[in-house]
Structure formats: C-alpha cells, structure tokens
Design a protein around this motif. Sequence first.
Motif, short mmCIF file in Angstrom:
data_model
loop_
_atom_site.label_atom_id
_atom_site.label_comp_id
_atom_site.label_asym_id
_atom_site.label_seq_id
_atom_site.Cartn_x
_atom_site.Cartn_y
_atom_site.Cartn_z
N UNK A 1 -34.84 1.18 17.60
CA UNK A 1 -36.22 1.48 17.98
C UNK A 1 -36.92 0.23 18.50
N UNK A 2 -38.07 0.44 19.07
CA UNK A 2 -38.90 -0.68 19.51
C UNK A 2 -38.26 -1.52 20.60
N UNK A 3 -38.45 -2.82 20.51
CA UNK A 3 -37.94 -3.74 21.54
C UNK A 3 -36.42 -3.70 21.63
N UNK A 4 -35.76 -3.58 20.49
CA UNK A 4 -34.29 -3.52 20.48
C UNK A 4 -33.79 -2.28 21.22
N UNK A 5 -34.46 -1.15 21.01
CA UNK A 5 -34.09 0.08 21.71
C UNK A 5 -34.32 -0.02 23.20
N UNK A 6 -35.45 -0.61 23.59
CA UNK A 6 -35.75 -0.79 25.02
C UNK A 6 -34.71 -1.69 25.68
N UNK A 7 -34.32 -2.75 24.98
CA UNK A 7 -33.32 -3.67 25.52
C UNK A 7 -31.98 -2.97 25.68
N UNK A 8 -31.62 -2.14 24.70
CA UNK A 8 -30.35 -1.42 24.77
C UNK A 8 -30.31 -0.49 25.98
N UNK A 9 -31.44 0.20 26.26
CA UNK A 9 -31.51 1.09 27.42
C UNK A 9 -31.36 0.31 28.71
N UNK A 10 -32.00 -0.83 28.79
CA UNK A 10 -31.92 -1.65 30.01
C UNK A 10 -30.49 -2.09 30.26
N UNK A 11 -29.82 -2.54 29.21
CA UNK A 11 -28.44 -3.02 29.36
C UNK A 11 -27.50 -1.87 29.72
N UNK A 12 -27.65 -0.74 29.07
CA UNK A 12 -26.76 0.40 29.33
C UNK A 12 -26.93 0.97 30.74
N UNK A 13 -28.13 0.83 31.31
CA UNK A 13 -28.39 1.38 32.63
C UNK A 13 -28.06 0.41 33.77
#
Length: 290
Positions: free
Chosen positions: A246-258
């Motif tokens: 969740x939060x910043x960690x979740x946003x970072x994971x989405x950016x990396x995966x995309x």
Amino acid sequence: AMALKQIGNPSDQRKLIEKASKFEFAKKFWKQNFINGMLTSTGTPLINFTSGVYFTLAQPIERLVAAGAGILSNSGNKVYFGESLAMLSGAASAFKEALVLSAKTYAKNESQYHADLKKKGTAVEGSQQYGKIEVNTNFDAKDYGFEGKLASGLNWYSTLQGLLGNRVLLMQDDFFKAIGYRMELHALAYRKGAAHEAEMLKTMNAKDAHEAGLKVQIDTINNPPEDIDMDAQDFATVLTFQKKLDGAAGDLAHIINDNLFLKTMIPFVTTPTNIVIEGLKRSPFALVTP
C-alpha cells in the motif's frame, strides 16, 4: 488510433498494426521469459521452500511469545497460549489438502488457492496476488501474428520456462497458503472458544463451560465468520510474503511492473519488500515504527 486514421491505405494500416503487435509481443515475451529464466535455477525454489518452512514453523513460537507478552502488559486483546498448539493442529489437518492443492496449481499454472476462495466468494480484495512475480499465463505467439512452426516454437519455449520457473513457486506458495490459512483459522477459533469459556464460567461449572467453549471452537472452524475467514486469508498472504503493498511502496511497485526497463533492472518488488517489512516487525525497530 490517430495514426490509423491518418493512413488511408488499408494495406498500410495492416502493416502498422502488425508492427505494433510484434513490438508488444517482444515486450511481453522478454518480460515473461527473462524473469522465468532467472527462476529456472534449482536454488530459487529451494530458497523459497526453505524460507516457507522456517517462517511457518516460527509462527507457533511467535504466538507463545505474544501470549506471554500479553500477560505482562495486561493487554485487552488477549492471546492464549493454547493458540500455539491450535496452529500446529491446523497445519497437520491441512497437510493433505495443501499437497492436493499445490499439485492442481502446478498442473493448471494458476493459483488454485485463490480460485477456491473466489468460488466461495470470500477472496480478500487485493490481498491475493498471482504469485511472487507477475507474468502472462495466457501467452500465445499466434495472437501477435506468428504462424506455423515459429509460433509453436515460441510457445513451447515460453511454456518450458514457466514449467521450470514461476510455476514451481506458485505450487510452493499455494502449499504454504493452505497451511497458513488453517493454522490461523484454528488459532482464532481457539481464541474465540477460550474467550467464550471464560465468559461461561461466570454462570456455570467448569465442565459445562469448557464444553461450551469447545463447541464454539469447532463451529468456528467448520463455519468461520467473515472476519475470521478474512484474517486467516490475510495471514496466508503474509506467510508467503505476498501481502499487497500500500501507499508509496504500492505506487512504486506499479511503476516498476509497468515499465519494461525498470522491470528488467528490478524484476522482484513485492516479495523483497514484504520480507523487509516482516523482518522489521520482529526487530527492535518495531518499537519505534508504526
């Protein structure tokens, strides 16, 4: 779409579509097989299995510590020492089920643990992910314009990588999820039964109170209430380090995966992050962090 509208010639439009399809194919083929290729080493599933065994066996011990800490701190959220044995009982009762489930997962290349939860309508939103990595399980080169032996060869190679890579991790994770779910379900059922027994002691003798608590415990295991079922599901994802970020960690994971470049540089995000989080929870830093 704009590019297609600007090209009036149907033949040129087809060429543009074919070019875009081949480019998308190259991205997906690289992403899937690059990651799966790193997982074909025997060391990866060995480490995954070993960490799963260690973390699973540590849970009853942690529950004992939590029960002791609760007594010392006089916490209102009581944890019982008997929950530790209940977790071991749950693990033993789930062993055969976990073996069957993991075999089905390997055969179908899809998490059967999550499929069962969906059938029951009790899947926790966002808490259950495909596995430790994100790959396209329905890859087919024919969808991108390839035909004949070339398409068959690309599909065969991709399938082989999956058989030796992510599919093995999926199988192992479903095994530990099934074990973890039963462990937590039995522990929470014991907690509910023990609390009910303590309440009944106020109005009945010890034997009747114990039988009443035992009945509540058994009923909870056989027909878990929604809150306990969801807590047990959540525990299973924590046990396999797959809890949604969740939060910043979740946003970072989405950016990396995309992003193909970032995904190549940092292929694994969720699992390492969860390992760090769970490690911090069991360290002195837990005293100074929320």
